[in-house]
Design a protein around this motif. Structure first.
Motif, short mmCIF file in Angstrom:
data_model
loop_
_atom_site.label_atom_id
_atom_site.label_comp_id
_atom_site.label_asym_id
_atom_site.label_seq_id
_atom_site.Cartn_x
_atom_site.Cartn_y
_atom_site.Cartn_z
N GLY A 196 4.43 5.29 3.21
CA GLY A 196 3.90 6.64 3.04
C GLY A 196 4.95 7.51 2.38
N ILE A 197 4.56 8.30 1.39
CA ILE A 197 5.50 9.16 0.66
C ILE A 197 4.98 10.60 0.67
CG2 ILE A 197 6.59 9.64 -1.58
CD1 ILE A 197 6.43 6.65 -2.20
N SER A 198 5.89 11.53 1.01
CA SER A 198 5.57 12.96 0.97
C SER A 198 6.80 13.72 0.48
CB SER A 198 5.17 13.46 2.36
OG SER A 198 6.33 13.63 3.16
N PRO A 199 6.62 15.01 0.15
CA PRO A 199 7.77 15.79 -0.29
C PRO A 199 8.67 16.25 0.87
CG PRO A 199 5.70 16.96 -0.77
CD PRO A 199 5.35 15.71 -0.04
N ASP A 200 8.33 15.86 2.10
CA ASP A 200 9.13 16.28 3.26
C ASP A 200 10.54 15.69 3.22
OD1 ASP A 200 7.02 17.70 4.71
OD2 ASP A 200 6.10 15.72 4.93
N LYS A 201 11.49 16.42 3.80
CA LYS A 201 12.87 15.94 3.92
C LYS A 201 12.93 14.84 4.99
CE LYS A 201 15.32 19.50 1.76
NZ LYS A 201 14.65 19.37 0.49
N PRO A 202 13.92 13.92 4.90
CA PRO A 202 14.03 12.83 5.89
C PRO A 202 14.04 13.32 7.34
CG PRO A 202 15.51 12.39 4.06
CD PRO A 202 14.94 13.78 3.83
N GLU A 203 14.67 14.46 7.62
CA GLU A 203 14.74 14.97 8.99
C GLU A 203 13.34 15.26 9.53
OE1 GLU A 203 17.87 15.31 6.50
OE2 GLU A 203 16.41 16.92 6.33
N LYS A 204 12.49 15.85 8.69
CA LYS A 204 11.12 16.15 9.13
C LYS A 204 10.34 14.86 9.33
CE LYS A 204 7.05 18.98 8.22
NZ LYS A 204 6.33 19.80 7.23
N GLY A 261 11.58 12.06 10.30
CA GLY A 261 12.06 11.52 11.57
C GLY A 261 11.34 12.17 12.74
N LYS A 262 11.18 13.49 12.69
CA LYS A 262 10.46 14.21 13.75
C LYS A 262 9.01 13.75 13.82
CE LYS A 262 13.10 18.51 13.90
NZ LYS A 262 13.70 19.08 12.71
N PHE A 263 8.39 13.58 12.64
CA PHE A 263 6.99 13.12 12.53
C PHE A 263 6.86 11.75 13.19
CE2 PHE A 263 3.55 11.91 9.17
CZ PHE A 263 2.53 12.31 10.00
N ARG A 264 7.77 10.84 12.83
CA ARG A 264 7.74 9.47 13.36
C ARG A 264 7.88 9.49 14.89
NH1 ARG A 264 12.54 6.08 11.36
NH2 ARG A 264 13.53 7.38 12.90
N GLU A 265 8.84 10.29 15.38
CA GLU A 265 9.06 10.36 16.84
C GLU A 265 7.86 10.98 17.54
OE1 GLU A 265 11.75 8.79 18.08
OE2 GLU A 265 12.17 8.40 15.96
N ALA A 266 7.37 12.10 17.02
CA ALA A 266 6.27 12.83 17.67
C ALA A 266 5.01 11.99 17.79
CB ALA A 266 5.97 14.12 16.89
N GLU A 267 4.75 11.15 16.77
CA GLU A 267 3.50 10.40 16.74
C GLU A 267 3.68 8.90 16.97
OE1 GLU A 267 0.74 12.02 16.75
OE2 GLU A 267 1.62 13.97 16.24
N ASP A 268 4.92 8.48 17.24
CA ASP A 268 5.23 7.06 17.46
C ASP A 268 4.75 6.21 16.27
OD1 ASP A 268 6.40 4.99 18.86
OD2 ASP A 268 4.57 4.51 19.96
N ILE A 320 0.88 -1.16 0.00
CA ILE A 320 0.00 0.00 0.00
C ILE A 320 0.93 1.21 0.00
CG2 ILE A 320 -1.71 1.31 1.31
CD1 ILE A 320 -2.56 -1.44 2.56
N VAL A 321 0.95 1.94 -1.11
CA VAL A 321 1.77 3.15 -1.21
C VAL A 321 0.81 4.33 -1.09
CG1 VAL A 321 3.46 4.44 -2.58
CG2 VAL A 321 3.33 1.94 -2.80
N TYR A 322 0.97 5.10 -0.03
CA TYR A 322 0.07 6.25 0.11
C TYR A 322 0.87 7.55 0.08
CZ TYR A 322 0.80 7.15 5.17
OH TYR A 322 1.32 7.49 6.39
N PHE A 323 0.27 8.54 -0.56
CA PHE A 323 0.90 9.84 -0.76
C PHE A 323 0.15 10.88 0.05
CE2 PHE A 323 1.64 7.17 -4.40
CZ PHE A 323 3.01 7.32 -4.61
N TYR A 324 0.89 11.69 0.80
CA TYR A 324 0.26 12.70 1.65
C TYR A 324 1.04 14.01 1.55
CZ TYR A 324 3.99 11.49 4.92
OH TYR A 324 5.22 11.27 5.49
N PRO A 325 0.34 15.14 1.75
CA PRO A 325 0.96 16.45 1.51
C PRO A 325 2.10 16.83 2.45
CG PRO A 325 -1.42 16.63 1.38
CD PRO A 325 -1.11 15.26 1.91
N ALA A 326 1.93 16.67 3.76
CA ALA A 326 2.95 17.18 4.68
C ALA A 326 2.90 16.51 6.04
CB ALA A 326 2.79 18.68 4.84
N ALA A 327 4.07 16.11 6.51
CA ALA A 327 4.20 15.55 7.85
C ALA A 327 3.84 16.61 8.89
CB ALA A 327 5.63 15.07 8.07
#
Length: 158
Positions: free
Chosen positions: A70-78, A80-87, A35-42
């Motif tokens: 999940g694929i977005s135009p966000d940079k890897p650093e962002k 990483g923050k998204f993943r950490e913030a929301e577990d 399942i490849v999902y595309f989203y605007p912004a982390a």
């Protein structure tokens, strides 16, 4: 405006960095459904809801033979923050050049609050074990989309 994918199309190949900068490719998932999902912004409300819904159901999807990316135009650093913030447990990939978004028809004109804008079109593409498009869903809603996918794919918690 990029072409939308249709069932039966070969899913465009991609290799993109994940939140840790590791390269992840679609080819690495051959033999499993993806399942490849595309989203605007982390770190935005709708995208957070969608990513949390996928994370909450990741084991259910995995049990039915699906990987989730999940694929977005966000940079890897962002990411990483998204993943950490929301577990988040879902694999998040970075496509700042929007090449994969465009290849999948997930970038182009869309309506936002009644205005036509160019941006990421919230989309989900289901790729089968052979790398072919099984379903291509465009302009999906952030809320309720994962529940609908579970129903449509007839995936149920064990």
């Amino acid at each position: 405006m990029s072409e939308r994918l249709q069932p039966g199309d070969t899913a465009p190949a991609f290799t993109l960095p994940d939140a840790d900068g590791n390269e992840v490719s679609l080819a690495g998932h051959l033999g499993r459904k993806v399942i490849v999902y595309f989203y605007p912004a982390a770190l935005t409300p709708g995208c957070t809801k969608q990513a949390c819904d996928f994370t909450d159901n990741l084991e259910v999807f995995a049990g039915a033979g699906y990987d989730v990316i999940g694929i977005s135009p966000d940079k890897p650093e962002k990411l990483g923050k998204f993943r950490e913030a929301e577990d988040l447990k879902v694999t998040l990939l970075s496509d700042p050049e929007k090449k994969v978004l465009e290849a999948y028809g997930a970038f182009g004109e869309k309506k936002l609050y009644g205005k036509t804008v160019t941006g990421v079109i919230r989309s989900t593409v289901i790729v089968d074990e052979q790398g072919k498009v099984e379903h291509a869903l465009y302009n999906v809603k952030a809320t309720g989309h994962v529940a609908k996918l579970l129903r449509d794919l007839k995936v149920e918690a064990a």
